[in-house]
Design a protein around this motif. Structure first.
Motif, PDB file in Angstrom:
ATOM      1  N   ASN A   1     -40.171  -2.660  43.184  1.00 47.52           N
ATOM      2  CA  ASN A   1     -39.104  -2.918  42.206  1.00 47.52           C
ATOM      3  C   ASN A   1     -38.173  -4.053  42.642  1.00 47.52           C
ATOM      4  OD1 ASN A   1     -38.172  -1.379  44.361  1.00 47.52           O
ATOM      5  ND2 ASN A   1     -36.509  -0.479  43.173  1.00 47.52           N
ATOM      6  N   MET A   2     -38.531  -4.746  43.717  1.00 46.98           N
ATOM      7  CA  MET A   2     -37.717  -5.858  44.202  1.00 46.98           C
ATOM      8  C   MET A   2     -38.488  -7.162  44.072  1.00 46.98           C
ATOM      9  SD  MET A   2     -35.866  -4.584  47.691  1.00 46.98           S
ATOM     10  CE  MET A   2     -34.841  -3.113  47.760  1.00 46.98           C
ATOM     11  N   THR A   3     -37.740  -8.240  43.804  1.00 46.01           N
ATOM     12  CA  THR A   3     -38.342  -9.574  43.741  1.00 46.01           C
ATOM     13  C   THR A   3     -38.725 -10.028  45.153  1.00 46.01           C
ATOM     14  OG1 THR A   3     -36.218 -10.685  44.037  1.00 46.01           O
ATOM     15  CG2 THR A   3     -36.908 -10.177  41.762  1.00 46.01           C
ATOM     16  N   VAL A   4     -39.436 -11.145  45.202  1.00 48.42           N
ATOM     17  CA  VAL A   4     -39.790 -11.746  46.483  1.00 48.42           C
ATOM     18  C   VAL A   4     -38.529 -12.014  47.309  1.00 48.42           C
ATOM     19  CG1 VAL A   4     -40.670 -13.872  47.550  1.00 48.42           C
ATOM     20  CG2 VAL A   4     -41.979 -12.750  45.725  1.00 48.42           C
ATOM     21  N   PHE A   5     -37.526 -12.605  46.657  1.00 47.21           N
ATOM     22  CA  PHE A   5     -36.280 -12.922  47.361  1.00 47.21           C
ATOM     23  C   PHE A   5     -35.667 -11.655  47.954  1.00 47.21           C
ATOM     24  CE2 PHE A   5     -31.816 -13.613  47.967  1.00 47.21           C
ATOM     25  CZ  PHE A   5     -31.699 -14.945  48.357  1.00 47.21           C
ATOM     26  N   ASP A   6     -35.560 -10.614  47.144  1.00 49.71           N
ATOM     27  CA  ASP A   6     -34.901  -9.391  47.605  1.00 49.71           C
ATOM     28  C   ASP A   6     -35.721  -8.651  48.657  1.00 49.71           C
ATOM     29  OD1 ASP A   6     -32.667  -9.783  46.049  1.00 49.71           O
ATOM     30  OD2 ASP A   6     -33.493  -8.701  44.321  1.00 49.71           O
ATOM     31  N   ASN A   7     -37.047  -8.708  48.561  1.00 48.20           N
ATOM     32  CA  ASN A   7     -37.886  -8.108  49.596  1.00 48.20           C
ATOM     33  C   ASN A   7     -37.634  -8.771  50.946  1.00 48.20           C
ATOM     34  OD1 ASN A   7     -40.188  -5.981  49.289  1.00 48.20           O
ATOM     35  ND2 ASN A   7     -40.133  -6.999  47.291  1.00 48.20           N
ATOM     36  N   ILE A   8     -37.578 -10.105  50.924  1.00 45.48           N
ATOM     37  CA  ILE A   8     -37.371 -10.834  52.178  1.00 45.48           C
ATOM     38  C   ILE A   8     -35.958 -10.616  52.714  1.00 45.48           C
ATOM     39  CG2 ILE A   8     -37.303 -13.137  53.227  1.00 45.48           C
ATOM     40  CD1 ILE A   8     -39.486 -13.968  51.218  1.00 45.48           C
ATOM     41  N   ALA A   9     -34.995 -10.512  51.794  1.00 44.04           N
ATOM     42  CA  ALA A   9     -33.585 -10.374  52.202  1.00 44.04           C
ATOM     43  C   ALA A   9     -33.215  -8.956  52.601  1.00 44.04           C
ATOM     44  CB  ALA A   9     -32.678 -10.823  51.054  1.00 44.04           C
ATOM     45  N   PHE A  10     -34.090  -7.995  52.341  1.00 41.09           N
ATOM     46  CA  PHE A  10     -33.733  -6.582  52.495  1.00 41.09           C
ATOM     47  C   PHE A  10     -33.178  -6.250  53.882  1.00 41.09           C
ATOM     48  CE2 PHE A  10     -34.802  -2.171  53.591  1.00 41.09           C
ATOM     49  CZ  PHE A  10     -34.136  -1.507  52.571  1.00 41.09           C
ATOM     50  N   GLY A  11     -33.897  -6.653  54.925  1.00 41.42           N
ATOM     51  CA  GLY A  11     -33.465  -6.334  56.286  1.00 41.42           C
ATOM     52  C   GLY A  11     -32.135  -6.972  56.642  1.00 41.42           C
ATOM     53  N   LEU A  12     -31.937  -8.208  56.185  1.00 41.66           N
ATOM     54  CA  LEU A  12     -30.668  -8.893  56.459  1.00 41.66           C
ATOM     55  C   LEU A  12     -29.502  -8.163  55.798  1.00 41.66           C
ATOM     56  CD1 LEU A  12     -31.722 -12.640  55.952  1.00 41.66           C
ATOM     57  CD2 LEU A  12     -31.446 -11.417  58.119  1.00 41.66           C
ATOM     58  N   LYS A  13     -29.723  -7.699  54.562  1.00 43.54           N
ATOM     59  CA  LYS A  13     -28.662  -6.977  53.857  1.00 43.54           C
ATOM     60  C   LYS A  13     -28.355  -5.646  54.547  1.00 43.54           C
ATOM     61  CE  LYS A  13     -29.642  -9.009  49.305  1.00 43.54           C
ATOM     62  NZ  LYS A  13     -30.159  -8.760  47.932  1.00 43.54           N
ATOM     63  N   MET A  14     -29.390  -4.965  55.002  1.00 46.52           N
ATOM     64  CA  MET A  14     -29.192  -3.678  55.684  1.00 46.52           C
ATOM     65  C   MET A  14     -28.369  -3.854  56.958  1.00 46.52           C
ATOM     66  SD  MET A  14     -30.518  -1.151  53.965  1.00 46.52           S
ATOM     67  CE  MET A  14     -30.779   0.128  55.189  1.00 46.52           C
TER      68      MET A  14
END
Length: 339
Positions: free
Chosen positions: A89-102
């Motif tokens: 349910n996440m875009t490419v951008f959000d998949n890649i950014a996930f760990g950084l946001k966490m």
């Protein structure tokens, strides 16, 4: 100096050892491959390093720090699974950014965009995983791990679901990215050719143990036992009595139980050729039983006194023999490995 150290790691399930006192060490920036059949313990070892599986004995050190009892999120280890495990349910951008946001990192947008450029995913930022090819999904999963700058990267058969052409291209890409980041990497596969293509060091596993390790050329040319010879290439592995029957001699100044011969070291010549002055080689007669093309290699299956022997040639018009043809097989004695 060792950067990743696995020291006598043991893991049991219902009292049965899945990992049996495994020890290995990697330099910083080294690309190592765990190679073995399904069920030999490769993925269990990878998950133990990541902290996803608790070990029963031994220790794991990364960059001088004992991480054996650390939580996975604190080990600074990235892992890419066979299934990629992308968030659908996440875009490419959000998949890649996930760990950084966490981890509440700064400058997320610029870091993700740089990674997208490096992974050749420009234009796919707003796409969802189901809209990507298998190769693109693999690059997203790799980007998601690399963006956190892990000290060690673990890759659990990440290319196995891809077709042959994409897989070959991504092997080269993955190795290029690994070298660029100079990240210590352990790659799991059961594909011998893949291991040979990508690795600085190969660790061959069987039944929870490492049976041989070394650089690819060393593993290929000097297997320590018949298991490695059969697994790492297309060796002809013969019992000593079979070998004796094949070369038709009663006396052999060889002590051992098995003999291994690489198919590409055997030469084939027409039966009419003069072989009287050839020394330090076994010269025997055989019949072409089968001919097959394997990529750019012609494989001849020769029947020698009832023993089947594989012989490989690079494809050329100069060497092409037909089924049923009788030939001399010339085998260098120095190329016969005795176990």
């Amino acid at each position: 100096m060792s950067y990743l150290i696995i020291d006598q790691v043991t893991k049991r399930y219902q009292q049965q050892p899945v990992l049996n006192k495994i020890s290995l060490s990697l330099r910083q920036g080294e690309f190592a491959t765990l190679l073995g059949q399904s069920g030999c313990g490769k993925s269990t070892l990878l998950r133990s390093i990541a902290g996803l599986v608790d070990i029963d004995e031994g220790a794991i050190h990364v960059d001088g720090k004992n991480v054996t009892n650390m939580e996975p999120r604190n080990r600074e280890i990235g892992m890419v699974f066979q299934s990629y495990a992308l968030f659908p349910n996440m875009t490419v951008f959000d998949n890649i950014a996930f760990g950084l946001k966490m981890k509440k990192k700064k400058n997320i947008k610029n870091r993700v965009q740089r990674m997208i450029e490096m992974m050749d995913l420009i234009g796919k930022e707003d796409s969802y995983p189901h809209q990507l090819s298998g190769g693109q999904q693999q690059r997203v999963a790799l980007a998601r791990s690399l963006i956190l700058e892990p000290k060690v990267l673990l890759l659990d058969e990440p290319l196995s679901a891809l077709d042959a052409k994409i897989r070959r291209n991504l092997q080269l890409e993955l190795k290029k990215i690994q070298r660029e980041f100079q990240i210590t990497t352990i790659f799991v596969t059961h594909d011998q050719e893949e291991a040979m293509t990508m690795s600085d060091t190969i660790y061959i596993m069987n039944e929870g143990s490492i049976v041989q390790s070394g650089i690819p050329s060393e593993i290929y040319t000097s297997p320590v036992n018949s298991f490695v010879a059969k697994f790492i290439g297309n060796y002809n592995v013969l019992q000593m009595d079979q070998f004796q029957k094949m070369i038709q001699t009663e006396e052999l100044a060889i002590e051992g139980q098995e003999v291994a011969i690489r198919p590409e070291v055997i030469d084939l010549v027409e039966i009419t050729a003069d072989v009287s002055n050839i020394e330090e080689k076994w010269i025997i007669q055989g019949t072409v039983q089968d001919v097959s093309m394997i990529g750019n290699v012609i494989r001849y299956e020769m029947n020698v006194n009832g023993i089947l022997v594989k012989v490989d040639y690079l494809h050329s018009r100069e060497h092409f023999f037909k089924q049923g043809e009788n030939l001399h097989l010339i085998i260098p004695k120095s190329e016969c490995i005795v176990f």
